[in-house]
Scaffold this motif. Structure first.
Motif, PDB file in Angstrom:
ATOM      1  N   HIS A  15       0.809  -1.222   0.000  1.00 12.81           N
ATOM      2  CA  HIS A  15       0.000   0.000   0.000  1.00 12.81           C
ATOM      3  C   HIS A  15       0.842   1.272   0.000  1.00 12.81           C
ATOM      4  CE1 HIS A  15      -3.616  -2.365   0.478  1.00 12.81           C
ATOM      5  NE2 HIS A  15      -3.016  -3.033   1.449  1.00 12.81           N
ATOM      6  N   TYR A  16       2.167   1.132  -0.115  1.00 16.46           N
ATOM      7  CA  TYR A  16       3.088   2.274  -0.181  1.00 16.46           C
ATOM      8  C   TYR A  16       2.877   3.247   0.977  1.00 16.46           C
ATOM      9  CZ  TYR A  16       3.897   0.508  -4.852  1.00 16.46           C
ATOM     10  OH  TYR A  16       4.204  -0.292  -5.912  1.00 16.46           O
ATOM     11  N   ARG A  17       2.935   2.714   2.204  1.00 17.94           N
ATOM     12  CA  ARG A  17       2.762   3.568   3.367  1.00 17.94           C
ATOM     13  C   ARG A  17       3.719   3.141   4.481  1.00 17.94           C
ATOM     14  NH1 ARG A  17      -3.006   1.003   4.331  1.00 17.94           N
ATOM     15  NH2 ARG A  17      -2.380  -0.777   5.587  1.00 17.94           N
ATOM     16  N   GLU A  19       5.219   4.654   8.731  1.00 15.06           N
ATOM     17  CA  GLU A  19       5.133   5.583   9.857  1.00 15.06           C
ATOM     18  C   GLU A  19       6.538   6.085  10.162  1.00 15.06           C
ATOM     19  OE1 GLU A  19       4.512   5.082  14.631  1.00 15.06           O
ATOM     20  OE2 GLU A  19       3.349   3.780  13.312  1.00 15.06           O
ATOM     21  N   LEU A  51       6.567   6.200  -1.459  1.00 16.72           N
ATOM     22  CA  LEU A  51       5.499   6.136  -0.470  1.00 16.72           C
ATOM     23  C   LEU A  51       4.426   7.171  -0.782  1.00 16.72           C
ATOM     24  CD1 LEU A  51       7.323   5.585   2.925  1.00 16.72           C
ATOM     25  CD2 LEU A  51       6.189   3.916   1.479  1.00 16.72           C
ATOM     26  N   LYS A  52       3.197   6.768  -0.633  1.00 17.61           N
ATOM     27  CA  LYS A  52       2.058   7.648  -0.883  1.00 17.61           C
ATOM     28  C   LYS A  52       1.446   8.160   0.416  1.00 17.61           C
ATOM     29  CE  LYS A  52       2.397   6.953  -5.244  1.00 17.61           C
ATOM     30  NZ  LYS A  52       3.174   7.917  -5.982  1.00 17.61           N
ATOM     31  N   ARG A  53       1.695   7.449   1.514  1.00 19.94           N
ATOM     32  CA  ARG A  53       1.132   7.855   2.807  1.00 19.94           C
ATOM     33  C   ARG A  53       2.163   7.617   3.901  1.00 19.94           C
ATOM     34  NH1 ARG A  53      -3.734   8.994   5.054  1.00 19.94           N
ATOM     35  NH2 ARG A  53      -4.095   8.312   7.188  1.00 19.94           N
ATOM     36  N   VAL A  54       2.428   8.673   4.669  1.00 15.59           N
ATOM     37  CA  VAL A  54       3.337   8.592   5.800  1.00 15.59           C
ATOM     38  C   VAL A  54       2.585   9.121   7.015  1.00 15.59           C
ATOM     39  CG1 VAL A  54       5.521   9.401   6.780  1.00 15.59           C
ATOM     40  CG2 VAL A  54       5.350   8.926   4.327  1.00 15.59           C
ATOM     41  N   THR A  55       2.614   8.359   8.093  1.00 23.34           N
ATOM     42  CA  THR A  55       1.934   8.774   9.311  1.00 23.34           C
ATOM     43  C   THR A  55       2.947   9.011  10.420  1.00 23.34           C
ATOM     44  OG1 THR A  55       1.597   6.472   9.983  1.00 23.34           O
ATOM     45  CG2 THR A  55      -0.183   7.521   8.772  1.00 23.34           C
TER      46      THR A  55
END
Length: 90
Positions: A15-17, A19, A51-55
């Motif tokens: 999912h390319y994510r 943290e 990465l499309k989402r970084v938390t």
């Protein structure tokens, strides 16, 4: 001795994510170091890791970190209640 560090956790290649976590020694805080560090790392994650989402999870009482993440275009998507155990619960 280190002044700061940043890590990548919970990487998900499907999912390319992922943290991020970061720490900056107190005597180096509020000098722009964290902002530069986080944004260089985010650029690397976007370009090289795709990465499309970084938390990032931050204590709400850590106002400087909340502000840093906001300046770095993170969005507050909610509050995790009872996420960590505090004190002697048993």
């Amino acid at each position: 001795m280190f002044v700061r560090f940043i890590t990548l956790k919970r990487y998900n290649s499907i999912h390319y994510r992922a943290e991020i976590d970061y720490i900056v020694l107190s005597e180096y805080q509020r000098k722009g170091i964290s902002f530069d560090m986080v944004n260089l790392f985010l650029k690397h994650l976007s370009l090289d890791w795709k990465l499309k989402r970084v938390t990032a999870y931050v204590d709400l009482d850590n106002h400087a970190s909340c502000k840093l993440l906001e300046k770095s275009n993170f969005k507050n998507e909610g509050i995790l209640r009872s996420w960590v155990r505090e004190g002697n619960l048993f």
